[in-house]
Design a protein around this motif. Structure first.
Motif, short mmCIF file in Angstrom:
data_model
loop_
_atom_site.label_atom_id
_atom_site.label_comp_id
_atom_site.label_asym_id
_atom_site.label_seq_id
_atom_site.Cartn_x
_atom_site.Cartn_y
_atom_site.Cartn_z
N CYS A 94 -57.98 -40.59 -14.97
CA CYS A 94 -57.02 -39.63 -14.41
C CYS A 94 -56.58 -38.70 -15.58
CB CYS A 94 -55.66 -39.87 -13.37
SG CYS A 94 -56.40 -40.52 -11.92
N ILE A 95 -56.07 -39.42 -17.39
CA ILE A 95 -55.48 -38.53 -18.07
C ILE A 95 -56.72 -37.44 -18.60
CG2 ILE A 95 -54.53 -38.69 -19.96
CD1 ILE A 95 -52.87 -41.13 -19.14
N MET A 96 -58.22 -38.38 -19.03
CA MET A 96 -59.26 -37.87 -19.26
C MET A 96 -59.79 -36.50 -18.35
SD MET A 96 -59.53 -39.10 -22.49
CE MET A 96 -57.98 -38.79 -22.10
N THR A 97 -59.32 -36.24 -17.24
CA THR A 97 -59.57 -35.34 -16.51
C THR A 97 -58.51 -34.37 -16.19
OG1 THR A 97 -60.47 -37.34 -14.50
CG2 THR A 97 -60.23 -34.72 -13.66
N CYS A 98 -57.52 -34.84 -17.37
CA CYS A 98 -56.68 -33.58 -17.27
C CYS A 98 -57.50 -32.89 -18.73
CB CYS A 98 -55.02 -34.12 -17.75
SG CYS A 98 -54.81 -34.54 -15.51
N ALA A 99 -57.99 -34.27 -19.60
CA ALA A 99 -57.89 -33.22 -20.49
C ALA A 99 -59.45 -32.10 -20.74
CB ALA A 99 -58.39 -34.18 -21.72
N VAL A 100 -59.68 -32.63 -19.48
CA VAL A 100 -61.28 -32.00 -19.60
C VAL A 100 -60.94 -30.60 -18.87
CG1 VAL A 100 -62.92 -31.46 -18.03
CG2 VAL A 100 -62.60 -34.19 -19.63
N ILE A 101 -59.71 -30.90 -18.13
CA ILE A 101 -59.31 -29.30 -17.28
C ILE A 101 -58.35 -28.59 -18.14
CG2 ILE A 101 -57.42 -28.38 -16.03
CD1 ILE A 101 -58.01 -30.86 -14.05
N GLY A 102 -57.91 -29.13 -19.26
CA GLY A 102 -56.85 -28.31 -20.75
C GLY A 102 -57.80 -27.74 -21.45
N PHE A 103 -59.59 -28.24 -21.93
CA PHE A 103 -60.03 -28.12 -23.02
C PHE A 103 -61.10 -26.80 -22.02
CE2 PHE A 103 -60.59 -32.13 -25.16
CZ PHE A 103 -59.89 -31.14 -26.78
N TYR A 104 -61.41 -26.84 -20.25
CA TYR A 104 -62.26 -25.32 -19.93
C TYR A 104 -61.17 -24.55 -19.75
CZ TYR A 104 -63.49 -23.11 -15.79
OH TYR A 104 -63.82 -22.07 -15.20
N VAL A 114 -50.97 -33.73 -22.78
CA VAL A 114 -52.37 -35.49 -22.59
C VAL A 114 -52.19 -35.63 -23.78
CG1 VAL A 114 -55.14 -35.43 -22.28
CG2 VAL A 114 -54.08 -33.29 -20.89
N LEU A 115 -51.86 -35.42 -24.54
CA LEU A 115 -52.00 -36.45 -26.12
C LEU A 115 -50.53 -36.99 -25.87
CD1 LEU A 115 -52.98 -37.06 -28.46
CD2 LEU A 115 -50.88 -35.74 -29.25
N PHE A 116 -49.18 -36.98 -24.99
CA PHE A 116 -48.27 -37.22 -24.73
C PHE A 116 -48.39 -38.63 -23.73
CE2 PHE A 116 -44.39 -38.52 -22.06
CZ PHE A 116 -43.58 -38.86 -23.06
N LEU A 117 -49.44 -38.06 -22.16
CA LEU A 117 -49.55 -38.84 -21.56
C LEU A 117 -50.65 -39.99 -22.48
CD1 LEU A 117 -50.25 -36.62 -18.77
CD2 LEU A 117 -48.31 -38.23 -19.01
N MET A 118 -51.29 -39.75 -22.75
CA MET A 118 -51.90 -40.98 -23.58
C MET A 118 -51.84 -42.05 -24.44
SD MET A 118 -55.55 -38.83 -24.65
CE MET A 118 -56.23 -40.43 -26.37
N GLY A 119 -50.01 -41.73 -25.36
CA GLY A 119 -49.61 -42.06 -25.93
C GLY A 119 -48.68 -43.11 -24.93
N PHE A 120 -48.35 -42.18 -24.01
CA PHE A 120 -47.79 -43.09 -22.50
C PHE A 120 -48.97 -44.07 -22.08
CE2 PHE A 120 -47.39 -44.00 -17.87
CZ PHE A 120 -46.10 -44.73 -18.24
N LEU A 182 -65.54 -38.11 -22.53
CA LEU A 182 -64.16 -38.50 -22.62
C LEU A 182 -64.13 -39.44 -21.06
CD1 LEU A 182 -61.78 -35.86 -23.63
CD2 LEU A 182 -62.33 -38.03 -25.07
N LEU A 183 -64.73 -38.74 -20.48
CA LEU A 183 -64.68 -39.09 -18.80
C LEU A 183 -65.89 -39.99 -18.93
CD1 LEU A 183 -64.74 -36.02 -16.61
CD2 LEU A 183 -62.93 -37.27 -16.62
#
Length: 625
Positions: A94-104, A114-120, A182-183
């Motif tokens: 789910c977090i990597m899906t958000c990362a893809v959206i962020g880059f888009y 997204v980085l904070f969520l990865m740390g979580f 990433l996905l």
């Protein structure tokens, strides 16, 4: 188990290794891509300060470890671990899906979230990462398992860093490939986690304390009950301080001190990380498949020595980073620096792997996940301190080589402090040095000593260092019973006292000491410990065995436990035997003597007599090594 790589034949370890390695890979692909994106795109397009954004990014990734580790440790203790891992890996998708959206969307603030969520997500997985190993691996497999995990982690760090940096710099195509990668990594990690077998809860009735501050305090209070475990936690956190200094400063060090470009920096980082991986997997080979604390001082010495030489080889900090890898390698001192970086990593592996294995082995299983969570909090704190210290000192005129020198000296001081508080580390180091320099020790029949339960070991007595060779060869801690005059030999006395050896004397010599020794032996056996005695009562003077005394019969009569016969071969006429030699050179010729320790099958207590034991030890001694 032939060696640690045979662990990959186990369904648990192969699945777990791939799961955790891919998680570390994904973290670093994304972090590297984001930092490059901040430095070269976001700061220009959005007119933002890249240094400020990089510091925000670093803080956002570490912050969850402070906020959620204590809770994550309790969750890992309370619930079945394989299901938890799968849920955490789904969260990663789910977090990597958000990362893809962020880059888009090209939205830096969304990418930072997204980085904070990865740390979580990493803070949730952290307590499980090491606490799950003792539930599936034997004690003899812990060191090798931890070594492979560390190798996988650091190789994932460097591979992820390189891939993320390269792809984000390749325009839209690079971003598309990065997004797909990433996905793909996160999905593959989830698939690997689905093969991890059920790992039962260690404390299913645990009531979760959701207050991270009070729970963290409780965790540290528990860890401090076991001095060796707590100091090992501090030692692990210090390693992450030390490693953070190098991983953070190597890019700028490469530019201003080595005059290398970004590819040279990648090469130096790879050398450092590969070194840690190599050192991690070598631990099992150097320690004989047991948690060998002697490697920790050895690692600390190497970490200090080679870091100091990095400073000595590169005193200047006035370059601009103009050299390619080929041009840099043609410079004088380039190979020396690469070797130093590799050996800092290798000795770092020697240092960190036994500490992790020691925490897992000696911490109570019901609290291990929480203790690991507390360790993760300390690791994060030490990494923050490393960043702040670097910013302050480098901002006030200190060069990066000088900073490396300072950290190397601090490393020596921290090591001395820990080893002074827990002399067991230094004792094991001296034993390890002895059996890896003066002698070449071969072990036969180690599996005849059970991993648990009281046992008495009996062995022929050939040299002043018999106990040290046995202690360095056997995987379980051993309480040695030895003649009190040998117990008092300088230097060796420190080792014997630290190992809780039991001094003994004959009834005619010191009856009070004899009775005290018999009481200590009985107490140790009742506590399930391993006790080793030399029934001859004295060293051989002619290479032949002396008659066994009746003390062994008295011990077994008082506390009936199995007795395991052993024999040492090759020690007679060696450096520390009683053979009289006129010239010191004749003894020096015996350095690197081949010694064999042969261990026989356990003998039931009802079959014990001194004559029978002497015959069994003699048979083992006369066997061909």
């Amino acid at each position: 188990m032939a060696n640690q790589f045979s662990l990959f034949k186990k369904r648990f370890f192969s699945s777990y290794f791939v799961t955790q390695a891919l998680g570390a890979l994904n973290d670093n692909v994304y972090k590297s891509a984001l930092l490059i994106f901040i430095a070269y795109q976001a700061s220009e397009e959005l007119n933002l300060n890249s240094d400020m954004l990089n510091n925000i990014a670093a803080g956002l990734f570490i912050l969850p470890f402070f906020l959620f580790s204590a809770t994550a440790g309790q969750i890992a203790e309370k619930f079945e671990k394989s299901a938890l891992i799968r849920k955490i890996k789904l969260l990663e998708i789910c977090i990597m899906t958000c990362a893809v959206i962020g880059f888009y969307l090209n939205n830096i603030w969304f990418l930072l979230l997204v980085l904070f969520l990865m740390g979580f997500q990493s803070s949730l997985f952290g307590p499980i990462k090491y606490s799950i190993l003792p539930q599936h691996l034997d004690d003899s497999e812990l060191l090798g398992g931890n070594g492979l995990v560390e190798m996988g982690t650091f190789l994932s760090i460097i591979i992820g860093t390189v891939i993320g940096g390269i792809l984000i710099g390749r325009g839209d195509i690079g971003v598309q490939v990065l997004s797909g990668l990433l996905l793909a990594i996160s999905i593959t990690g989830y698939m690997a986690s689905s093969r991890i077998p059920v790992t039962p809860s260690t404390q299913s009735d645990l009531k979760i304390n959701w207050n991270p501050i009070t729970q963290t305090w409780k965790t540290f209070k528990f860890a401090r009950r076991q001095k060796v475990v707590f100091l090992s936690i501090l030692g692990v956190s210090w390693f992450w301080f030390y490693g953070a200094v190098f991983l953070t400063q190597i890019p700028n060090f490469t530019k201003v001190s080595l005059n290398g470009n970004d590819l040279v920096a990648t090469m130096i980082l790879a050398t450092f990380s590969v070194g840690i991986g190599l050192g991690s997997v070598l631990c099992e080979f150097l320690s004989g498949r047991k948690v060998e604390l002697g490697l920790v001082p050895f690692g600390a010495i190497g970490m200090t020595w080679f870091a100091i030489d990095i400073f000595l080889a590169n005193p200047h900090s006035t370059f601009t980073g103009a050299l390619s890898p080929a041009d840099y390698l043609s410079q004088e001192g380039a190979i020396r620096t690469l070797i130093n970086c590799a050996f800092v990593g290798i000795f770092g592996g020697f240092y960190i792997v036994p500490l992790y294995a020691l925490i897992q082995e000696r911490c109570e299983r019901s609290h291990l996940s929480r203790v690991i969570a507390g360790n993760n909090i300390l690791n994060a704190l030490f990494m923050v301190i490393a960043a702040v210290l670097g910013a302050v000192l480098l901002g006030n005129g200190m060069t990066i080589p000088q900073f490396f020198l300072l950290v190397a000296i601090l490393n020596a001081l921290v090591a001395i402090y820990i080893f002074t508080l827990v002399p067991e580390f230094l004792m094991r180091f001296l034993v390890w040095i002895l059996i890896h320099t003066i002698y070449r020790v071969k072990k036969k029949g180690l599996d005849n000593i059970p991993d648990e339960g009281a046992q008495v070991l009996v062995c022929n007595h050939v040299s002043y260092v018999d106990a040290l060779i046995i202690a360095g060869s056997i995987r379980r801690p051993v309480r040695f019973v030895m003649y009190h005059k040998i117990f008092k030999i300088p230097v060796l006395s420190f080792i014997f006292r630290t190992a809780k050896a039991i001094p003994i004397a004959g009834a005619n010599e010191d009856k009070e000491l004899l009775n005290k020794a018999m009481y200590q032996i009985s107490e140790a056996l009742e506590n399930g410990e391993v006790v080793c005695i030399f029934p001859e009562g004295k060293l051989t003077t002619d290479g032949e065995m002396n008659v066994f005394k009746s003390g062994i019969e008295r011990i077994i009569e008082t506390t009936p436990v199995p007795v395991i016969p052993m024999a040492l071969q090759g020690l007679w006429q060696s450096l520390f035997s009683r053979k009289k030699v006129n010239k010191i050179i004749d003894r020096l010729k015996r350095i690197r003597t081949k010694v064999t320790l042969i261990i026989g099958k356990p003998i039931a207590p009802e079959n014990i007599s001194k004559e029978y034991l002497q015959d069994r030890v003699a048979e083992l001694r006369d066997n061909k090594p």
